[in-house]
Design a protein around this motif. Sequence first.
Motif, PDB file in Angstrom:
ATOM      1  N   VAL A  86       0.838  -1.107   0.254  1.00  0.00           N
ATOM      2  CA  VAL A  86      -0.211   0.055   0.039  1.00  0.00           C
ATOM      3  C   VAL A  86       0.651   1.340  -0.211  1.00  0.00           C
ATOM      4  O   VAL A  86       0.510   2.387  -0.798  1.00  0.00           O
ATOM      5  N   PHE A  87       2.292   1.186   0.695  1.00  0.00           N
ATOM      6  CA  PHE A  87       2.714   2.324   0.551  1.00  0.00           C
ATOM      7  C   PHE A  87       3.951   2.591  -0.745  1.00  0.00           C
ATOM      8  O   PHE A  87       4.031   3.300  -0.505  1.00  0.00           O
ATOM      9  N   GLY A  88       4.690   1.353  -0.725  1.00  0.00           N
ATOM     10  CA  GLY A  88       5.396   1.261  -2.037  1.00  0.00           C
ATOM     11  C   GLY A  88       5.045   1.024  -2.849  1.00  0.00           C
ATOM     12  O   GLY A  88       3.545   2.076  -3.297  1.00  0.00           O
ATOM     13  N   GLY A  89       6.315   1.458  -3.473  1.00  0.00           N
ATOM     14  CA  GLY A  89       5.159   2.411  -5.454  1.00  0.00           C
ATOM     15  C   GLY A  89       5.123   1.278  -6.118  1.00  0.00           C
ATOM     16  O   GLY A  89       5.575   0.217  -5.817  1.00  0.00           O
ATOM     17  N   HIS A  90       4.229   1.203  -7.177  1.00  0.00           N
ATOM     18  CA  HIS A  90       4.080   0.556  -7.748  1.00  0.00           C
ATOM     19  C   HIS A  90       3.467   0.781  -9.374  1.00  0.00           C
ATOM     20  O   HIS A  90       3.069   2.110  -9.278  1.00  0.00           O
ATOM     21  N   PHE A  91       3.419  -0.121 -10.067  1.00  0.00           N
ATOM     22  CA  PHE A  91       2.759   0.212 -11.436  1.00  0.00           C
ATOM     23  C   PHE A  91       2.015  -0.663 -12.118  1.00  0.00           C
ATOM     24  O   PHE A  91       1.992  -1.780 -11.118  1.00  0.00           O
ATOM     25  N   GLU A  92       0.547  -0.630 -12.737  1.00  0.00           N
ATOM     26  CA  GLU A  92      -0.248  -1.159 -13.121  1.00  0.00           C
ATOM     27  C   GLU A  92      -0.531  -2.130 -14.490  1.00  0.00           C
ATOM     28  O   GLU A  92       0.298  -0.811 -15.372  1.00  0.00           O
ATOM     29  N   VAL A  93      -0.457  -2.775 -14.742  1.00  0.00           N
ATOM     30  CA  VAL A  93      -0.210  -3.241 -15.923  1.00  0.00           C
ATOM     31  C   VAL A  93      -2.172  -4.572 -16.091  1.00  0.00           C
ATOM     32  O   VAL A  93      -2.400  -4.398 -15.072  1.00  0.00           O
ATOM     33  N   TYR A  94      -2.369  -4.873 -17.426  1.00  0.00           N
ATOM     34  CA  TYR A  94      -3.577  -5.503 -17.609  1.00  0.00           C
ATOM     35  C   TYR A  94      -3.524  -6.778 -17.901  1.00  0.00           C
ATOM     36  O   TYR A  94      -2.217  -7.086 -18.542  1.00  0.00           O
ATOM     37  N   THR A  95      -4.501  -7.217 -18.041  1.00  0.00           N
ATOM     38  CA  THR A  95      -4.469  -8.263 -18.541  1.00  0.00           C
ATOM     39  C   THR A  95      -5.993  -9.398 -18.656  1.00  0.00           C
ATOM     40  O   THR A  95      -6.982  -8.218 -17.540  1.00  0.00           O
ATOM     41  N   ASP A  96      -6.333 -10.143 -19.790  1.00  0.00           N
ATOM     42  CA  ASP A  96      -8.133 -10.228 -20.193  1.00  0.00           C
ATOM     43  C   ASP A  96      -8.137 -11.887 -19.830  1.00  0.00           C
ATOM     44  O   ASP A  96      -6.637 -13.051 -20.297  1.00  0.00           O
ATOM     45  N   PHE A  97      -9.070 -12.339 -18.571  1.00  0.00           N
ATOM     46  CA  PHE A  97      -9.888 -13.826 -18.908  1.00  0.00           C
ATOM     47  C   PHE A  97     -10.946 -13.317 -18.705  1.00  0.00           C
ATOM     48  O   PHE A  97     -11.409 -12.964 -19.028  1.00  0.00           O
ATOM     49  N   VAL A  98     -10.906 -15.053 -20.199  1.00  0.00           N
ATOM     50  CA  VAL A  98     -12.450 -15.585 -20.297  1.00  0.00           C
ATOM     51  C   VAL A  98     -12.894 -15.496 -18.728  1.00  0.00           C
ATOM     52  O   VAL A  98     -14.189 -15.296 -18.471  1.00  0.00           O
ATOM     53  N   SER A  99     -12.777 -15.955 -18.457  1.00  0.00           N
ATOM     54  CA  SER A  99     -12.558 -17.078 -16.652  1.00  0.00           C
ATOM     55  C   SER A  99     -11.657 -15.941 -15.816  1.00  0.00           C
ATOM     56  O   SER A  99     -11.133 -16.285 -15.439  1.00  0.00           O
ATOM     57  N   VAL A 100     -12.657 -15.502 -14.214  1.00  0.00           N
ATOM     58  CA  VAL A 100     -11.560 -15.229 -13.465  1.00  0.00           C
ATOM     59  C   VAL A 100     -11.469 -15.889 -12.249  1.00  0.00           C
ATOM     60  O   VAL A 100     -10.602 -16.682 -11.508  1.00  0.00           O
ATOM     61  N   ASP A 101     -12.192 -17.718 -12.864  1.00  0.00           N
ATOM     62  CA  ASP A 101     -11.857 -18.268 -11.715  1.00  0.00           C
ATOM     63  C   ASP A 101     -11.956 -18.370  -9.907  1.00  0.00           C
ATOM     64  O   ASP A 101     -10.930 -18.450  -9.512  1.00  0.00           O
ATOM     65  N   THR A 102     -12.831 -17.517  -9.311  1.00  0.00           N
ATOM     66  CA  THR A 102     -12.850 -17.071  -8.153  1.00  0.00           C
ATOM     67  C   THR A 102     -11.562 -16.213  -7.867  1.00  0.00           C
ATOM     68  O   THR A 102     -11.557 -15.463  -6.639  1.00  0.00           O
TER      69      THR A 102
ATOM     70  N   ASP B 288       4.620  -4.588  -8.062  1.00  0.00           N
ATOM     71  CA  ASP B 288       5.571  -3.222  -6.703  1.00  0.00           C
ATOM     72  C   ASP B 288       6.830  -3.074  -8.042  1.00  0.00           C
ATOM     73  O   ASP B 288       6.870  -3.632  -8.820  1.00  0.00           O
ATOM     74  N   GLU B 289       7.196  -1.633  -7.817  1.00  0.00           N
ATOM     75  CA  GLU B 289       7.736  -1.249  -8.813  1.00  0.00           C
ATOM     76  C   GLU B 289       9.233  -1.852  -8.894  1.00  0.00           C
ATOM     77  O   GLU B 289       9.835  -1.879 -10.324  1.00  0.00           O
ATOM     78  N   LYS B 290       9.732  -2.604  -7.965  1.00  0.00           N
ATOM     79  CA  LYS B 290      10.944  -3.675  -8.384  1.00  0.00           C
ATOM     80  C   LYS B 290      11.240  -4.219  -9.058  1.00  0.00           C
ATOM     81  O   LYS B 290      11.637  -5.355  -9.118  1.00  0.00           O
ATOM     82  N   PHE B 291       9.618  -5.012  -9.681  1.00  0.00           N
ATOM     83  CA  PHE B 291       9.235  -5.941 -10.722  1.00  0.00           C
ATOM     84  C   PHE B 291       9.676  -4.898 -12.233  1.00  0.00           C
ATOM     85  O   PHE B 291       9.418  -6.126 -13.294  1.00  0.00           O
ATOM     86  N   ARG B 292       9.547  -3.900 -12.742  1.00  0.00           N
ATOM     87  CA  ARG B 292       9.188  -3.111 -13.627  1.00  0.00           C
ATOM     88  C   ARG B 292      10.378  -3.887 -14.955  1.00  0.00           C
ATOM     89  O   ARG B 292       9.467  -4.198 -15.459  1.00  0.00           O
ATOM     90  N   GLN B 293      11.444  -4.410 -14.066  1.00  0.00           N
ATOM     91  CA  GLN B 293      12.809  -4.727 -15.284  1.00  0.00           C
ATOM     92  C   GLN B 293      11.534  -6.385 -15.473  1.00  0.00           C
ATOM     93  O   GLN B 293      12.376  -6.531 -16.584  1.00  0.00           O
ATOM     94  N   LEU B 294      10.628  -7.066 -15.000  1.00  0.00           N
ATOM     95  CA  LEU B 294      10.780  -8.302 -15.632  1.00  0.00           C
ATOM     96  C   LEU B 294       9.779  -8.097 -16.153  1.00  0.00           C
ATOM     97  O   LEU B 294       9.132  -9.398 -16.779  1.00  0.00           O
ATOM     98  N   VAL B 295       8.896  -7.357 -15.426  1.00  0.00           N
ATOM     99  CA  VAL B 295       7.795  -7.218 -16.355  1.00  0.00           C
ATOM    100  C   VAL B 295       7.439  -6.742 -17.769  1.00  0.00           C
ATOM    101  O   VAL B 295       7.801  -5.804 -18.220  1.00  0.00           O
ATOM    102  N   ARG B 296       7.473  -8.247 -18.831  1.00  0.00           N
ATOM    103  CA  ARG B 296       8.265  -7.063 -20.568  1.00  0.00           C
ATOM    104  C   ARG B 296       6.138  -7.674 -21.302  1.00  0.00           C
ATOM    105  O   ARG B 296       5.620  -8.247 -20.643  1.00  0.00           O
ATOM    106  N   GLU B 297       6.350  -6.929 -22.113  1.00  0.00           N
ATOM    107  CA  GLU B 297       5.081  -7.102 -23.420  1.00  0.00           C
ATOM    108  C   GLU B 297       5.114  -8.894 -23.207  1.00  0.00           C
ATOM    109  O   GLU B 297       3.598  -8.888 -23.764  1.00  0.00           O
ATOM    110  N   ASP B 298       5.391  -8.899 -23.374  1.00  0.00           N
ATOM    111  CA  ASP B 298       5.630 -10.713 -24.145  1.00  0.00           C
ATOM    112  C   ASP B 298       5.595 -11.775 -22.421  1.00  0.00           C
ATOM    113  O   ASP B 298       5.459 -12.925 -22.498  1.00  0.00           O
TER     114      ASP B 298
END
Lengths: 251, 258, 472
Positions: free
Chosen positions: C34-50, C87-97
């Motif tokens: 809640v307090f740390g920096g974070h960034f937002e990405v999105y994804t789509d699912f047909v079913s959210v599976d609870t 979390d911000e520290k994962f920014r380098q790991l999350v790529r478009e693929d």
Amino acid sequence: MSERGNAQPAVLLDHVSKTFEKRKVLEDVSFQVGSGEAFGLLGRSGAGKSVTLKLIIGLLKPDQGKILVLGQEMQTLARDKLGEVRKKIGFLFQDAALFDSISVYENVAFPLRRHTGKSDAEIKDIVQQRLDDVGLSKEGRKMPSELSGGMRKRAGLARALALEPEVVLVDEPSSGLDHITAGEIYDLLLEMKQKRHVTLIAVTHDVAGARKFADKFAVLNRGRIVECGSFQELEESDDPVVRNLAAGAET
Amino acid sequence: MKTIIGWVVSFFRFAGELGVFASRAFRDLFRRPFEIGETVDQIFEAGLRSVPLIALSGFAFGVVLSLQTRSSMEQFGAESMVPQAISFGMFKDIGAVITSLLVAGRVGAGIGAQLAGMRVTEQIDALEALAVDSFKYLVVTRITACVIALPLLTTLLDFSGVMGGMISEMIVPGGMPAELYWRDAFAPMGWSDYVPSILKTVVFGFIIGTVSCYLGYTATQGATGVGRASTRSVVYSSLLVILSDVILVKLIFFWFPE
Amino acid sequence: MRSFSKKFWVGVFIVGGLLLFTVGLYVIGSYNQVFGGHFEVYTDFVSVDTLTKGARVRVSGMDAGQIGAIDVPRNAGNKFHLHLKVDEKFRQLVREDSVTTIDTAGMVGAKYVDIKMGSANSPLCNGCTLPSQAPFDMTALMKQGSGLVTSVQSTIDDVHKHVDAAIDNYSSIASNVNGVIGQVRPNVQKITSNAAQLTGNANAIAVGLRHGQGTAGKLLTDEEMAENVAKTIANANQTSANAVQASQNVDSMISSIQQNDLPDVHATVANAKDMSGQLDQAVGTFLAAGKNSNETTAEALHNTIQQANQAMGNLADDTEAVKHNFFLRGFFHRRGFFNLSDISRNQYAGTDFVKKPTVRVWIPDTGLFTMKPDGTLELTDQGQNIVNQNMSDLVPYLPHNPVMVEGYSETGLPDQQYLVSRQKALAVRTYLQSHFHLNSKLLGIMPMGNHPPQNTGKSEWSGVSLVLIKSR
């Protein structure tokens, strides 16, 4: 304090009626007590004496009629105005009603702390004075439960007088006390009346005791005032109940 | 038949009077004069004096929860869920309810007995005669004290419960180290598991204070009335706490859907 | 003074309580970013599976944040849109693929979204919508699994029928023991349907026969004949036991799949299908064998049931193999070679089949195949002859050495080449298996497209190539 002229009575009840769940406790009661008078309201237990006192101080409200205390109509007063009037009234309850969670000293100091801006030192002087007056100089640190019935009553009187009230209401000054202790209380009331010139209203079934300090009487029977006047007038009353009551005091 | 009608009538009268009493208390809560000194005294009585009871109960409850959940979780090989089960158990609802019941028992009974005692010995009249608003002086201060004390006591109980579970987990064979326990206990929790359940004890505090004060303040019939007011304070406030929890749980779910 | 100390302690109580509450906020908040920096990405699912708002988000298995919100699709056919707070520290790991999946923490744990680490040369994901992989659906697998069981069941029924047919056949020829067979047959049927009961029955009958007692014993005067019948019953016993074993193996395989989070469940099911195909072929072989009526009647029955036994044995073996193939990939390594029906071309290129084939024959596909109405290929009669001739080099090493049928096709694009070459290999294997009675395990297919292995001297080929290796 313009109301304190003799022209205006300190306490006035005008055709007052009070009913508790269909039981008529007071019916068309009227009397007045002049400023500086000592008034004895007599009657057997259950005659509505205590209710009359509670009506005067505004703890109960009358169904009909009007009650004036120091010129103020009690049942119509707003809360803060009512408080102002009550500060001028001292009330000694039947069993003294001391606050049992605080010491005797604190009981007497309680109204002073709340209603005066006095310093602790000033309050201490006043409380000590009051306790001295009622003969409890050394009991200040005790808790109410440690006191005897008579001492409690005296402490209650000290508390009732703490704010130097103009009117003092006393509910059964002698109840639950032996004759000697009751006599001490009556002496205190008489002393108070003579020293301070307060208006005193005491309700009691002890006519003999009341004679010691009261100069005017009223007799309540089944919710009605049956006689009102000096003790002599009571003795000469047409009503046998009143005569009996007065006669009982002689013995 | 007559008695049943009598019960129904007296039930609704009780509910009505309690409602009027509660609304008066609520209104007076925000009106001068504020009886600060007496409120402090009451917080001391209701809050501080409950601390040992609450801390010990919470601790013991945490230990029991740990042992209980461990034995059943072991059957599924899900011992790692134990910290979570304890923290959720304590924080989500049970902690709040247990605290409220303990406070109802300790403080509610005290308030009921004390006020009833003051009523039958005319001490309340005496207060009034001394130009003190007895309702504000006695009732509002006690309700305020309960409202302030309960969330704090609940927080204390919740944490001592988790603490108790932690120590139990550290000692029990096959348990887990404190650090791991601590992490597992709090990692799956969100603020919505924590804040609403603690804040709702404000309502519980209001209920306990109001019910106990009402029963004490309006007591009659001398010494028997005092005992009855004390017992009823515990019974009615406990019951109302649990009933209101049913509603609050639903409301919280509505406001914090998760 | 008393009131001072009271106020002091009440102050301690309130401040301490608030402090504890605040500590709670931070302890819980710290795990929720809640307090740390974070960034937002999105994804789509047909079913959210609870999945719910606030559910955990992990990046390659590490706690990295939570689901900020889930947008419900406005229309049927659209997907749920998930806002992932990372979390911000994962920014380098999350790529478009980076691919997102919905996973379960432990056996009964909560669901979470896992973001696979992206590749280094893909751009960073700044508010992009990550591709998602649909959650693995256990129910679909269960359907496939039950389909498998059904096909095994029908195979067993086929075996059953054939035992009946063989007995009919036998009875029509050996008219003098008609009565005996009439009495034996219900026994065989009963035996094949119940393995436990069967052992007892078979023993009793065999003992009775051997001592020349009972109805069958009295009528069977020929000692050899009696012995044959006894063997037959013993074989039928084994057949049924094997069938039971096979279906048990399938059951345990399915339960194993249920209990484990297997990465390759789809492949398992594919293999199981293949296995059931082999089983069909085994039954085909078995049926074909039953038609040979020039053997003596008793022998015919004996052989028939022995083959059924073998077929069921293979089935049991295969199901066991399929199971182990995915839990213990070394199962076939211990045998010295892979399951021939389940190795990729690259794996195959590294085996001894390619490196040092003992025997390799090349068969061009002129006149070899005909297309069936369903589009699959089948050997023509001429094709069968060609294959028989070419098999002469391999026959000396049969049946204990593995044979690989390589399919080749030059027409069309690589995908078509692959499919057609597989068809060719499959058609030849089907024929070889039934004609030469080869163990399905030792007979593999390999679609080669149009690329013969390097050391064969051929650069392209259309047709098939048979390769045999002395593996042991």
